[in-house]
Write a protein that holds these residues in place. Structure first.
Motif, PDB file in Angstrom:
ATOM      1  N   SER A   1      36.802  45.352  40.095  1.00 34.84           N
ATOM      2  CA  SER A   1      35.919  44.247  40.524  1.00 34.84           C
ATOM      3  C   SER A   1      34.858  44.806  41.469  1.00 34.84           C
ATOM      4  O   SER A   1      34.937  45.956  41.918  1.00 34.84           O
ATOM      5  N   GLY A   2      33.915  43.926  41.798  1.00 35.26           N
ATOM      6  CA  GLY A   2      32.906  44.314  42.777  1.00 35.26           C
ATOM      7  C   GLY A   2      33.508  44.441  44.164  1.00 35.26           C
ATOM      8  O   GLY A   2      32.999  45.178  45.007  1.00 35.26           O
ATOM      9  N   THR A   3      34.597  43.725  44.378  1.00 39.54           N
ATOM     10  CA  THR A   3      35.287  43.807  45.670  1.00 39.54           C
ATOM     11  C   THR A   3      35.989  45.163  45.803  1.00 39.54           C
ATOM     12  O   THR A   3      35.837  45.851  46.826  1.00 39.54           O
TER      13      THR A   3
ATOM     14  N   TYR B   1      24.258  31.421  50.115  1.00 42.13           N
ATOM     15  CA  TYR B   1      25.585  30.829  50.294  1.00 42.13           C
ATOM     16  C   TYR B   1      25.472  29.711  51.320  1.00 42.13           C
ATOM     17  O   TYR B   1      24.685  29.842  52.253  1.00 42.13           O
TER      18      TYR B   1
ATOM     19  N   ASP C   1      25.610  47.519  48.447  1.00 38.46           N
ATOM     20  CA  ASP C   1      26.364  46.518  47.700  1.00 38.46           C
ATOM     21  C   ASP C   1      25.386  45.928  46.681  1.00 38.46           C
ATOM     22  O   ASP C   1      24.597  45.029  46.985  1.00 38.46           O
TER      23      ASP C   1
ATOM     24  N   LYS D   1      27.277  37.950  36.344  1.00 42.70           N
ATOM     25  CA  LYS D   1      26.336  38.915  36.899  1.00 42.70           C
ATOM     26  C   LYS D   1      25.332  39.380  35.828  1.00 42.70           C
ATOM     27  O   LYS D   1      25.548  39.169  34.629  1.00 42.70           O
TER      28      LYS D   1
ATOM     29  N   GLY E   1      35.518  42.858  36.743  1.00 45.54           N
ATOM     30  CA  GLY E   1      35.178  44.268  36.527  1.00 45.54           C
ATOM     31  C   GLY E   1      34.207  44.715  37.597  1.00 45.54           C
ATOM     32  O   GLY E   1      33.525  43.896  38.214  1.00 45.54           O
TER      33      GLY E   1
ATOM     34  N   VAL F   1      23.058  44.864  51.429  1.00 42.59           N
ATOM     35  CA  VAL F   1      23.335  43.968  50.296  1.00 42.59           C
ATOM     36  C   VAL F   1      22.023  43.656  49.579  1.00 42.59           C
ATOM     37  O   VAL F   1      21.080  43.152  50.190  1.00 42.59           O
TER      38      VAL F   1
ATOM     39  N   PHE G   1      31.385  40.908  37.236  1.00 46.22           N
ATOM     40  CA  PHE G   1      31.854  39.518  37.103  1.00 46.22           C
ATOM     41  C   PHE G   1      31.009  38.849  36.000  1.00 46.22           C
ATOM     42  O   PHE G   1      29.822  39.144  35.871  1.00 46.22           O
TER      43      PHE G   1
ATOM     44  N   SER H   1      29.311  44.707  40.793  1.00 49.65           N
ATOM     45  CA  SER H   1      30.282  43.765  40.229  1.00 49.65           C
ATOM     46  C   SER H   1      29.874  43.523  38.782  1.00 49.65           C
ATOM     47  O   SER H   1      28.681  43.414  38.481  1.00 49.65           O
TER      48      SER H   1
ATOM     49  N   THR I   1      25.956  37.034  52.806  1.00 54.53           N
ATOM     50  CA  THR I   1      26.450  37.688  51.592  1.00 54.53           C
ATOM     51  C   THR I   1      27.769  37.025  51.232  1.00 54.53           C
ATOM     52  O   THR I   1      28.299  36.204  51.981  1.00 54.53           O
ATOM     53  N   PHE I   2      28.293  37.400  50.059  1.00 52.35           N
ATOM     54  CA  PHE I   2      29.609  36.915  49.668  1.00 52.35           C
ATOM     55  C   PHE I   2      30.650  37.620  50.536  1.00 52.35           C
ATOM     56  O   PHE I   2      30.480  38.790  50.898  1.00 52.35           O
TER      57      PHE I   2
ATOM     58  N   ALA J   1      26.167  44.400  43.874  1.00 52.48           N
ATOM     59  CA  ALA J   1      26.885  43.474  42.993  1.00 52.48           C
ATOM     60  C   ALA J   1      25.927  42.569  42.228  1.00 52.48           C
ATOM     61  O   ALA J   1      26.202  42.156  41.098  1.00 52.48           O
ATOM     62  N   GLN J   2      24.768  42.277  42.860  1.00 49.72           N
ATOM     63  CA  GLN J   2      23.817  41.345  42.250  1.00 49.72           C
ATOM     64  C   GLN J   2      22.560  42.059  41.766  1.00 49.72           C
ATOM     65  O   GLN J   2      21.566  41.393  41.464  1.00 49.72           O
TER      66      GLN J   2
ATOM     67  N   ALA K   1      33.264  39.102  50.094  1.00 48.29           N
ATOM     68  CA  ALA K   1      33.828  40.379  49.636  1.00 48.29           C
ATOM     69  C   ALA K   1      33.284  41.557  50.451  1.00 48.29           C
ATOM     70  O   ALA K   1      34.020  42.498  50.773  1.00 48.29           O
ATOM     71  N   THR K   2      31.999  41.493  50.794  1.00 53.05           N
ATOM     72  CA  THR K   2      31.376  42.606  51.528  1.00 53.05           C
ATOM     73  C   THR K   2      32.113  42.848  52.847  1.00 53.05           C
ATOM     74  O   THR K   2      32.467  43.993  53.173  1.00 53.05           O
TER      75      THR K   2
HETATM   76  C1  LIG Z   1      27.158  40.748  47.223  1.00 54.77           C
HETATM   77  C2  LIG Z   1      28.489  40.746  46.564  1.00 54.77           C
HETATM   78  N1  LIG Z   1      29.381  41.699  46.890  1.00 54.77           N
HETATM   79  C3  LIG Z   1      30.590  41.759  46.310  1.00 54.77           C
HETATM   80  C4  LIG Z   1      30.973  40.845  45.364  1.00 54.77           C
HETATM   81  C5  LIG Z   1      32.351  40.902  44.781  1.00 54.77           C
HETATM   82  O1  LIG Z   1      32.353  41.088  43.417  1.00 54.77           O
HETATM   83  P1  LIG Z   1      33.625  40.614  42.530  1.00 54.77           P
HETATM   84  O2  LIG Z   1      33.576  39.128  42.440  1.00 54.77           O
HETATM   85  O3  LIG Z   1      33.382  41.279  41.208  1.00 54.77           O
HETATM   86  O4  LIG Z   1      34.825  41.109  43.212  1.00 54.77           O
HETATM   87  C6  LIG Z   1      30.087  39.849  44.982  1.00 54.77           C
HETATM   88  C7  LIG Z   1      30.466  38.842  43.970  1.00 54.77           C
HETATM   89  O5  LIG Z   1      29.870  37.822  43.790  1.00 54.77           O
HETATM   90  C8  LIG Z   1      28.805  39.782  45.598  1.00 54.77           C
HETATM   91  O6  LIG Z   1      27.911  38.852  45.269  1.00 54.77           O
END
Ligand SMILES: Cc1ncc(COP(=O)(O)O)c(C=O)c1O
Length: 368
Positions: A59-61, A311, A157, A186, A194, A131, A183, A181, A85-86, A159-160, A88-89
């Protein structure tokens, strides 16, 4: 008319045969863990990003987590990122015992404010996670320079931000590691979870390759303790089928964004996204800003247009961080953006009719 924020079905149908064939091939070969489908995707994605190494992960996480471990971030080391940011960061900073430090963002791009970033650095700071929000990269040359001057590890990061660029370079060029990410929603998304990391550094690549798969060197020989953070080959096969289309899809997103900006920028009560000089924005999200965000969102919902907020609560005000010592007013730009931003539908397959319907309704709302 009903318009989703993202239309995964339309995307699948646009290349259905290629995806179905790719999935069937993995099944026919029962190649369900590691193997050639994963390797193919990693090679192709590294080539696409013009990076030396790409390593798939779950995953992106987990991608951000891998990057922070590879960076050797340990207990109480400070890592700077942004509040908008989400989670996860920042979660990943906590996973490795690091201390979350935040720098506010610029009002126009919603990307890290570089002056504030510099002011946030202390002797305990060891890394920065930049990010690339909504698909746009900040001035990565400046940030790289700051990281070098202070001896900091630089993680992107992304992910986007698949295929985004700063002065012609994609994520992974300026940073030590870029994380992605895959996801489903995305810009490059698979059919479940993934992720991936890219780097030009051989040592970091080797370390992350070990970490994703239990530190294995052979089936039952483990050089280090790692994780089961592998990217599933079925997902890799989907990504491999989609990757040759990513440039075309990115161009379409940019074209749709241009249409929105041209059509909406005359409305005084709206701010359309700013694409900074030097940035190639890939519009994972198309964000408008307005003080009437909540009523506009409801109005569009009533017209069948699905919108999002990316967000609504900045991270420093999340209940999860109640005990971290942050307070309201600490990051005023992020707080203001959280109240005013609205993501309107954007995806490669969105039709002209759909885009015109969205613009018509937004225009109508402000004319009322
Ligand atoms: C900026 C950012 N970082 C990390 C993630 C985490 O990715 P994932 O959902 O694939 O774990 C996301 C997911 O939306 C994200 O937007």
């Amino acid at each position: 008319m009903k318009i989703p924020l993202v239309d995964l079905k339309a995307n699948y149908l646009s290349i259905k045969d290629e995806i179905d064939k790719a999935i069937q091939e993995v099944i026919d070969n029962t190649s369900f863990i590691m193997g050639k489908y994963l390797k193919n995707f990693e090679e192709n994605y590294a080539n696409f990003c013009k990076a030396k190494h790409a390593i798939g992960c779950s995953s992106g996480t987990t991608a951000v987590h891998l990057a922070l471990i590879a960076a050797e971030i340990k207990k109480d080391y400070e890592v700077i990122t942004v509040p908008n940011t989400f989670i996860a960061t920042t979660e990943c900073i906590s996973y490795v015992g690091g201390k979350i430090k935040l720098a506010d963002v610029n009002e126009d791009t919603a990307l890290i404010n570089i002056e504030q970033l510099e002011k946030t650095i202390t002797p305990k700071t060891k890394a920065i996670i930049v990010v690339h929000l909504y698909g746009q990269m900040p001035d990565m040359q400046k940030i790289r320079k700051i990281a070098d001057e202070h001896g900091l590890f630089l993680i992107e990061d992304a992910a986007q931000a698949h295929a985004a660029e700063w002065n012609g370079h994609q994520p992974g060029f300026y940073g030590d590691i870029a994380s992605f990410s895959f996801f489903p929603a995305k810009n490059l998304g698979c059919f479940g979870d993934g992720g991936g990391v890219v780097t030009n550094n051989d040592e970091l690549a080797e370390k992350m390759r070990l970490l994703v798969n239990h530190g294995r060197t052979t089936k039952y020989e483990h050089k280090i303790e790692g994780f089961n953070y592998r990217l599933d080959p079925l997902q890799a096969a989907v990504l491999n089928a989609k990757l040759p289309h990513l440039t075309k899809w990115t161009d379409l997103r940019r074209k749709h964004a241009k249409f929105y900006t041209e059509q909406l920028s005359e409305i005084e009560e709206i701010q359309t996204p700013v694409e900074a000089k030097g940035a190639k924005h890939v519009y994972y999200m198309y964000e408008i800003r307005t003080k009437k965000r909540d009523i506009l969102m409801q109005f569009l919902k009533d017209k069948g247009i699905c919108c999002g907020i990316h967000y609504p609560i900045p991270l420093h005000l999340q209940p999860a961080y109640d005990t971290f010592g942050f307070k309201k007013g600490d990051y005023p730009v992020s707080e203001m953006l959280a109240k005013e931003i609205l993501s309107i539908p954007i995806y490669p397959e969105i039709t002209e009719e759909q885009r015109k319907y969205i613009v018509k309704n937004i225009t109508q709302f402000f004319r009322k």
